[in-house]
Write a protein that holds these residues in place. Sequence first.
Motif, PDB file in Angstrom:
ATOM      1  N   THR A 197       0.816  -1.213   0.000  1.00  0.00           N
ATOM      2  CA  THR A 197       0.000   0.000   0.000  1.00  0.00           C
ATOM      3  C   THR A 197       0.850   1.262   0.000  1.00  0.00           C
ATOM      4  N   ASN A 201       2.531   0.166  -4.535  1.00  0.00           N
ATOM      5  CA  ASN A 201       1.346   0.419  -5.357  1.00  0.00           C
ATOM      6  C   ASN A 201       1.448   1.810  -5.966  1.00  0.00           C
ATOM      7  N   ARG A 213      -4.681  -2.359  -7.605  1.00  0.00           N
ATOM      8  CA  ARG A 213      -3.468  -2.794  -6.908  1.00  0.00           C
ATOM      9  C   ARG A 213      -2.626  -3.618  -7.869  1.00  0.00           C
TER      10      ARG A 213
END
Length: 307
Positions: A197, A201, A213
């Motif tokens: 995250t 990404n 993603r």
Amino acid sequence: MKKIFTYSILGIVLLFNHSIFAQQKPIPEGFLPEAGSTAVGFSINPIAGIRVTNLFKDNAFVGNTIASTGSLPHQMFLLAQEPMASIRVKHKLSNVIAVKGSVGFSGGYFNYQEYVADDQARLINPLSEDVVADAIKFNMASGGVSVGIEFTGGERKLRFVGGVNLLYAFGGGKIKFDYGNEITAFNQVPTCMPLITDSLNNFQGGGGLQYARPLERYNIGFEHGVGLSCDLGLEWFIVPRLSLGAAVTFTPIMVVFQPQTYTIFEGYSSARSEVVEYNKLVSPGSTYLLYGTENLGMSLSIHYYFK
């Protein structure tokens, strides 16, 4: 790293002390190579090997290594300037000078995993402590070819050697992502591990997706590098025409050409009411100039000389 060099230098010193007495004994005829001899050998770089195996031992280091491939501008630098293992050939033009060449390779694979909350279990029970695993699978390989000249100091069983080489290196690989929580119409932004995250990404919109993603990141083709490498060490003939060597190596300058990087994303498309994949160019090709003495290595080798 400092400990490795300390132990390596200590080993060279002990080798010298152990062999200094043999320098005074007469050397049998045919024991040492002469001008016109050709050697075939094998060498390893223990420092390069430690760099790769450490990826499996220290999760923080693994995470930092993967995250470094996600730093802006989202390129993957997969080129090893110092191969882990090499096959070597050299031909003695005289007792002092030899021409040499080598072909080497390096590589690594690891499957890095972290637990994250199970979104489906928490939807049923907000207090659920069930977890699923996300995984990042990193596969890389690189190789190098070098040609150069070697200089020898001394004509006894133990001698100093040094060389300068022109090096061509190449490398490639890819990163794949597996997720424990699926993307669905009811869970369009599932929970993922923070490393993905926060660092990996790099989705910035496109393909009609509000969120996506990564599934895979890869380079178009190999990285290529051309540089100059140097080495300095000792060669010890333990039996007729068979030698062991230890040398410190470094690559003071190299030019690297980085190819384009693509990422395959997955996300939920409201327009199509399904999960779709989107292949996007995330970084153009680039060129690097690497210089300095930080890229140090250690070469341990064995050679046999043919008449």
